[in-house]
Write a protein that holds these residues in place. Structure first.
Motif, mmCIF file in Angstrom:
data_model
loop_
_atom_site.group_PDB
_atom_site.id
_atom_site.type_symbol
_atom_site.label_atom_id
_atom_site.label_comp_id
_atom_site.label_asym_id
_atom_site.label_seq_id
_atom_site.Cartn_x
_atom_site.Cartn_y
_atom_site.Cartn_z
ATOM 1 N N ILE A 110 0.856 -1.186 0.000
ATOM 2 C CA ILE A 110 0.000 0.000 0.000
ATOM 3 C C ILE A 110 0.890 1.234 0.000
ATOM 4 C CG2 ILE A 110 -1.629 1.321 1.401
ATOM 5 C CD1 ILE A 110 -2.690 -1.350 2.438
ATOM 6 N N THR A 111 0.551 2.203 -0.831
ATOM 7 C CA THR A 111 1.266 3.478 -0.839
ATOM 8 C C THR A 111 0.416 4.491 -0.094
ATOM 9 O OG1 THR A 111 2.236 2.948 -2.981
ATOM 10 C CG2 THR A 111 2.309 5.260 -2.285
ATOM 11 N N LEU A 112 0.943 5.009 1.016
ATOM 12 C CA LEU A 112 0.212 5.997 1.813
ATOM 13 C C LEU A 112 0.483 7.391 1.271
ATOM 14 C CD1 LEU A 112 1.027 4.584 5.352
ATOM 15 C CD2 LEU A 112 -1.131 4.421 4.132
ATOM 16 N N HIS A 113 -0.578 8.132 0.980
ATOM 17 C CA HIS A 113 -0.435 9.503 0.488
ATOM 18 C C HIS A 113 -0.636 10.509 1.614
ATOM 19 C CE1 HIS A 113 -0.365 7.864 -3.528
ATOM 20 N NE2 HIS A 113 -1.527 7.263 -3.312
ATOM 21 N N GLU A 114 -1.668 10.275 2.406
ATOM 22 C CA GLU A 114 -1.987 11.200 3.500
ATOM 23 C C GLU A 114 -2.628 10.402 4.629
ATOM 24 O OE1 GLU A 114 -5.014 14.927 4.476
ATOM 25 O OE2 GLU A 114 -5.118 13.926 2.541
ATOM 26 N N ALA A 115 -2.267 10.754 5.853
ATOM 27 C CA ALA A 115 -2.887 10.121 7.023
ATOM 28 C C ALA A 115 -2.921 11.168 8.127
ATOM 29 C CB ALA A 115 -2.107 8.893 7.464
ATOM 30 N N ARG A 116 -4.087 11.702 8.388
ATOM 31 C CA ARG A 116 -4.256 12.762 9.380
ATOM 32 C C ARG A 116 -5.107 12.215 10.511
ATOM 33 N NH1 ARG A 116 -7.097 17.334 10.795
ATOM 34 N NH2 ARG A 116 -6.088 19.292 10.712
ATOM 35 N N TYR A 117 -4.524 12.194 11.742
ATOM 36 C CA TYR A 117 -5.213 11.651 12.906
ATOM 37 C C TYR A 117 -5.370 12.751 13.943
ATOM 38 C CZ TYR A 117 -6.006 8.983 17.180
ATOM 39 O OH TYR A 117 -6.520 8.508 18.353
ATOM 40 N N GLY A 118 -6.598 12.957 14.422
ATOM 41 C CA GLY A 118 -6.850 13.954 15.453
ATOM 42 C C GLY A 118 -8.231 14.553 15.303
ATOM 43 N N THR A 119 -8.321 15.844 15.609
ATOM 44 C CA THR A 119 -9.575 16.583 15.470
ATOM 45 C C THR A 119 -9.404 17.584 14.327
ATOM 46 O OG1 THR A 119 -8.889 18.307 17.012
ATOM 47 C CG2 THR A 119 -10.013 16.399 17.950
ATOM 48 N N ALA A 120 -10.438 18.362 14.066
ATOM 49 C CA ALA A 120 -10.341 19.369 13.008
ATOM 50 C C ALA A 120 -9.308 20.436 13.363
ATOM 51 C CB ALA A 120 -11.704 20.007 12.763
ATOM 52 N N GLU A 121 -9.142 20.711 14.663
ATOM 53 C CA GLU A 121 -8.216 21.759 15.099
ATOM 54 C C GLU A 121 -6.792 21.246 15.323
ATOM 55 O OE1 GLU A 121 -11.153 21.206 16.925
ATOM 56 O OE2 GLU A 121 -12.226 22.615 15.643
ATOM 57 N N ARG A 122 -6.655 20.042 15.860
ATOM 58 C CA ARG A 122 -5.328 19.506 16.207
ATOM 59 C C ARG A 122 -5.195 18.092 15.668
ATOM 60 N NH1 ARG A 122 -3.460 20.691 22.122
ATOM 61 N NH2 ARG A 122 -1.602 20.000 21.061
ATOM 62 N N ALA A 123 -4.152 17.874 14.857
ATOM 63 C CA ALA A 123 -3.948 16.553 14.254
ATOM 64 C C ALA A 123 -2.459 16.310 14.049
ATOM 65 C CB ALA A 123 -4.682 16.460 12.931
ATOM 66 N N CYS A 124 -2.122 15.053 13.800
ATOM 67 C CA CYS A 124 -0.739 14.690 13.525
ATOM 68 C C CYS A 124 -0.684 13.822 12.275
ATOM 69 C CB CYS A 124 -0.116 13.967 14.714
ATOM 70 S SG CYS A 124 -0.983 12.475 15.228
#
Length: 150
Positions: free
Chosen positions: A73-87
């Motif tokens: 699998i090629t990962l392009h984007e992975a955003r974990y958190g809330t709308a205001e704070r993520a990693c």
């Protein structure tokens, strides 16, 4: 001063004591048989685990067949958190999926830490499989996410 009972033990107590004495050998025999069965089951399971698995796809739809290895699998984007704070969770996802036959990911703080303590978090993920276009998925914290390339 020596204490002596004034009356003999009740018959029920005497019967219970005698029953335990008579049943002890039977219980011992049952526990030995249980142990032998347990040991045999363990040995059989270990021998089965050491056998070479069936080739992938040898018997499709048969419960004993093994799935084909997962495509990379090629990962392009992975955003974990809330709308205001993520990693960025790409490195954590790559670690979690390494060496898994079935790429199922549990969305949790192990992906990249806790960017928003005491708040409900979600994962937004974009990835692609060989020969396919990008796929976009999302899941709430605590939910599983299947990233199979099918």
């Amino acid at each position: 001063m020596l204490l002596r009972p004034r009356r003999p033990l009740p018959g029920a107590l005497l019967f219970a004591g005698l029953s335990l004495l008579l049943l002890a050998p039977l219980a011992q025999a049952q526990s030995e048989a249980y142990r032998r069965g347990y040991d045999q089951g363990y040995a059989d399971g270990l021998a089965a685990a050491r056998q070479t698995p069936w080739p992938a796809g040898a018997a499709p739809n048969w419960p004993g067949s093994y799935p084909a290895p997962a495509a990379p699998i090629t990962l392009h984007e992975a955003r974990y958190g809330t709308a205001e704070r993520a990693c960025d969770a790409r490195a954590g996802i790559a670690r979690a999926l390494a060496n898994q036959a079935i790429p199922v990911l549990t969305v949790n703080n192990g992906l990249c830490g806790d960017p928003a303590p005491n708040q409900r978090k979600f994962l937004v993920l974009s990835y692609s499989c060989p020969g396919q276009g990008p796929v976009r998925q999302s899941a709430w914290e605590g939910q599983p996410l299947d990233l199979s390339c099918r």
